[in-house]
Design a protein around this motif. Structure first.
Motif, mmCIF file in Angstrom:
data_model
loop_
_atom_site.group_PDB
_atom_site.id
_atom_site.type_symbol
_atom_site.label_atom_id
_atom_site.label_comp_id
_atom_site.label_asym_id
_atom_site.label_seq_id
_atom_site.Cartn_x
_atom_site.Cartn_y
_atom_site.Cartn_z
ATOM 1 N N LYS A 55 0.818 -1.223 0.000
ATOM 2 C CA LYS A 55 0.000 0.000 0.000
ATOM 3 C C LYS A 55 0.841 1.256 0.000
ATOM 4 C CE LYS A 55 -3.791 2.084 2.569
ATOM 5 N NZ LYS A 55 -4.680 1.939 3.739
ATOM 6 N N ASP A 56 1.923 1.283 0.795
ATOM 7 C CA ASP A 56 2.764 2.489 0.864
ATOM 8 C C ASP A 56 3.413 2.761 -0.476
ATOM 9 O OD1 ASP A 56 3.801 1.530 4.199
ATOM 10 O OD2 ASP A 56 2.071 2.723 3.494
ATOM 11 N N ASP A 57 3.838 1.681 -1.158
ATOM 12 C CA ASP A 57 4.438 1.901 -2.487
ATOM 13 C C ASP A 57 3.441 2.483 -3.443
ATOM 14 O OD1 ASP A 57 6.302 -1.218 -2.179
ATOM 15 O OD2 ASP A 57 6.735 0.822 -1.440
ATOM 16 N N ILE A 58 2.206 1.944 -3.341
ATOM 17 C CA ILE A 58 1.176 2.445 -4.269
ATOM 18 C C ILE A 58 0.889 3.899 -3.999
ATOM 19 C CG2 ILE A 58 -1.232 2.199 -4.911
ATOM 20 C CD1 ILE A 58 -0.888 -0.812 -4.304
ATOM 21 N N SER B 224 2.834 6.140 -2.561
ATOM 22 C CA SER B 224 3.964 6.996 -2.959
ATOM 23 C C SER B 224 4.018 7.148 -4.462
ATOM 24 C CB SER B 224 5.264 6.390 -2.433
ATOM 25 O OG SER B 224 5.477 5.114 -3.015
ATOM 26 N N LYS B 225 3.650 6.085 -5.162
ATOM 27 C CA LYS B 225 3.645 6.159 -6.615
ATOM 28 C C LYS B 225 2.628 7.147 -7.112
ATOM 29 C CE LYS B 225 5.143 4.372 -10.565
ATOM 30 N NZ LYS B 225 6.584 4.362 -10.954
ATOM 31 N N ILE B 226 1.443 7.085 -6.456
ATOM 32 C CA ILE B 226 0.377 8.013 -6.871
ATOM 33 C C ILE B 226 0.765 9.438 -6.563
ATOM 34 C CG2 ILE B 226 -2.004 8.659 -6.371
ATOM 35 C CD1 ILE B 226 -2.570 5.676 -5.910
ATOM 36 N N ARG B 227 1.437 9.646 -5.441
ATOM 37 C CA ARG B 227 1.855 11.012 -5.104
ATOM 38 C C ARG B 227 2.847 11.532 -6.123
ATOM 39 N NH1 ARG B 227 2.048 8.711 0.129
ATOM 40 N NH2 ARG B 227 0.272 9.384 1.416
ATOM 41 N N LYS B 228 3.706 10.637 -6.549
ATOM 42 C CA LYS B 228 4.672 11.055 -7.560
ATOM 43 C C LYS B 228 3.991 11.395 -8.856
ATOM 44 C CE LYS B 228 8.587 8.408 -5.771
ATOM 45 N NZ LYS B 228 9.514 7.267 -6.001
ATOM 46 N N GLN B 229 2.980 10.590 -9.216
ATOM 47 C CA GLN B 229 2.252 10.892 -10.430
ATOM 48 C C GLN B 229 1.522 12.210 -10.317
ATOM 49 O OE1 GLN B 229 -0.240 7.554 -11.164
ATOM 50 N NE2 GLN B 229 1.461 6.205 -11.809
ATOM 51 N N GLY B 230 0.968 12.448 -9.140
ATOM 52 C CA GLY B 230 0.235 13.705 -8.944
ATOM 53 C C GLY B 230 1.174 14.879 -9.010
ATOM 54 N N SER B 231 2.389 14.751 -8.522
ATOM 55 C CA SER B 231 3.316 15.874 -8.546
ATOM 56 C C SER B 231 3.965 16.023 -9.903
ATOM 57 C CB SER B 231 4.374 15.657 -7.457
ATOM 58 O OG SER B 231 5.065 14.454 -7.708
ATOM 59 N N GLY B 232 4.147 14.928 -10.635
ATOM 60 C CA GLY B 232 4.772 15.015 -11.939
ATOM 61 C C GLY B 232 3.787 15.133 -13.045
ATOM 62 N N THR B 233 4.206 14.831 -14.280
ATOM 63 C CA THR B 233 3.346 14.869 -15.460
ATOM 64 C C THR B 233 3.460 13.534 -16.156
ATOM 65 O OG1 THR B 233 5.132 15.757 -16.710
ATOM 66 C CG2 THR B 233 3.541 17.334 -15.810
ATOM 67 N N SER C 139 -2.807 -3.110 -9.196
ATOM 68 C CA SER C 139 -2.574 -3.436 -10.602
ATOM 69 C C SER C 139 -2.015 -2.234 -11.347
ATOM 70 C CB SER C 139 -3.885 -3.897 -11.249
ATOM 71 O OG SER C 139 -4.819 -2.828 -11.275
ATOM 72 N N GLN C 140 -2.510 -1.031 -10.989
ATOM 73 C CA GLN C 140 -1.979 0.164 -11.657
ATOM 74 C C GLN C 140 -0.527 0.390 -11.298
ATOM 75 O OE1 GLN C 140 -4.552 3.338 -10.745
ATOM 76 N NE2 GLN C 140 -6.293 2.487 -11.929
ATOM 77 N N GLY C 141 -0.255 0.239 -9.991
ATOM 78 C CA GLY C 141 1.138 0.416 -9.573
ATOM 79 C C GLY C 141 2.040 -0.578 -10.252
ATOM 80 N N GLY C 142 1.575 -1.790 -10.366
ATOM 81 C CA GLY C 142 2.381 -2.799 -11.039
ATOM 82 C C GLY C 142 2.563 -2.501 -12.511
ATOM 83 N N GLY C 143 1.576 -1.808 -13.128
ATOM 84 C CA GLY C 143 1.680 -1.455 -14.544
ATOM 85 C C GLY C 143 2.810 -0.490 -14.786
ATOM 86 N N ASP C 144 2.972 0.478 -13.835
ATOM 87 C CA ASP C 144 4.086 1.401 -13.972
ATOM 88 C C ASP C 144 5.408 0.669 -13.860
ATOM 89 O OD1 ASP C 144 2.285 4.018 -12.249
ATOM 90 O OD2 ASP C 144 2.268 3.344 -14.351
ATOM 91 N N ALA C 145 5.456 -0.290 -12.955
ATOM 92 C CA ALA C 145 6.709 -1.004 -12.776
ATOM 93 C C ALA C 145 6.962 -1.989 -13.887
ATOM 94 C CB ALA C 145 6.713 -1.736 -11.424
ATOM 95 N N GLY C 146 5.936 -2.501 -14.486
ATOM 96 C CA GLY C 146 6.095 -3.495 -15.554
ATOM 97 C C GLY C 146 4.800 -4.219 -15.771
ATOM 98 N N ALA C 147 4.307 -4.228 -17.010
ATOM 99 C CA ALA C 147 2.984 -4.799 -17.276
ATOM 100 C C ALA C 147 2.982 -6.292 -17.036
ATOM 101 C CB ALA C 147 2.586 -4.514 -18.731
#
Ligand code: FES
Length: 333
Positions: free
Chosen positions: A7-10, A12-21, A88-96
């Motif tokens: 959950k924490d990885d997910i 943090s990933k979403i926060r990064k997406q929200g801050s980035g483009t 599943s979304q977090g895993g998609g960023d890391a590798g489908a």
């Protein structure tokens, strides 16, 4: 093998997406970029809005496009489904490929845990959760089908007063029938006892009776007038010791008690049973009869009539024929 994101990885990933483009349409990215201005990025509301924006935009990531059509059709409806989707979304960023292999059991479990139609759509559930009306569990409970009402067994109704009265009437009728039967039986026994107290009585003619005048019995004759009614012969003869005597002989064979017949032509008594024969005087002379016939009492009554007394018997073999009560001397009357 790729590590399954927690959950924490997910987050943090979403926060990064929200801050980035990162990938996605421009409007969603703008909306995600504008959110931190209104509220600090990283809150649950922001995360859910991010997820919704990504779902609406069709998820421009290559891994999302490669998901099976069956998985897309099974929209997440419960918090477990939402978390599975996030993973599943977090895993998609890391590798489908890694996400597919890692999330497949989770998706299957989520699909098995939440069958379509039992829970409201995920959007509705999220909206209710945001509004703070119900929690996820409460929404699931509210959407769950109502349990069937318990069937309470109905207590049988008590017997009515009419049924009780009918039972009592039946008992009374049986009781009365038993009493009637007992009464009839007792009466029968009483009548039987009374009949026992009055046994049958054989009415016999008196043993003493008059047979008429001595002149009614001439010399040398045997009268059978009283044989049937009184069981005697009246004999007037002078063959016994040369005296003219009138006497009465009992009509009973001295062999076995049969009734002999007087044979006028043969001048003898003949027993039909075994052939015993007796002279007019009563002396036996043939057949099995062991002794002569018996005389009964005979006397002249005060009125001059001959009177028989059957209560007394006189046997010749005993010398009783010499008794004056066993004959009437015809020369004297
Ligand atoms: Fe008269 Fe036998 S009973 S002969």
């Amino acid at each position: 093998m790729a590590k399954k994101p927690n959950k924490d990885d997910i987050l943090s990933k979403i926060r990064k997406q929200g801050s980035g483009t990162s990938g996605g349409d421009a409007s969603a990215a703008d909306a995600a970029a504008e959110k931190p201005k209104a509220a600090p990025a990283g809150g649950p509301a922001d995360i859910m809005a991010k997820i919704r924006a990504q779902g609406a935009s069709g998820s421009s990531s290559g891994a999302a496009e490669e998901k099976p059509a069956a998985a897309k059709k099974a929209a997440p409806k419960s918090p477990a489904d939402i978390m599975a989707a996030i993973r599943s979304q977090g895993g998609g960023d890391a590798g489908a490929s890694a996400a597919k292999s890692a999330d497949a059991p989770v998706k299957k479990a989520a699909a098995a845990a939440a069958p379509a139609g039992d829970l409201p759509p995920v959007d509705e559930m999220l909206r209710q959760m945001k509004a703070g009306k119900v929690s996820g569990g409460e929404a699931a409970v509210a959407a769950a089908p109502a349990k069937p009402a318990l069937k309470v067994p109905v207590r049988p109704a008590k017997k009515s007063a009419a049924a009780g009265a009918s039972t009592r009437r039946g008992f009374v009728s049986w009781f009365a029938a038993a009493w009637v039967l007992l009464t009839v039986t007792s009466a029968t026994w009483v009548l039987g006892l009374a009949r026992f107290m009055f046994p049958n009585v054989i009415v016999e003619p008196p043993s003493q009776f008059k047979i008429g005048s001595p002149s009614d019995y001439p010399l040398g004759t045997v009268s059978t007038k009283w044989t049937a009614a009184r069981g005697i012969w009246v004999v007037h003869t002078d063959q016994y010791k040369g005296k003219s005597l009138i006497y009465a002989l009992a009509s009973v064979c001295t062999h076995l008690g049969c009734t002999p017949s007087w044979l006028e032509g043969e001048q003898k008594f003949k027993c039909p049973c075994h052939g015993s024969g007796f002279y007019m005087t009563g002396i036996n002379f043939e057949g099995p009869a062991p002794r002569p016939l018996e005389r009964v009492g005979l006397a002249v009554a005060p009125d001059g009539m001959l009177e028989v007394d059957k209560s007394v018997k006189f046997q010749e073999e005993k010398g009783q024929w010499e008794d004056a009560k066993s004959f009437v001397d015809a020369s004297l009357v």
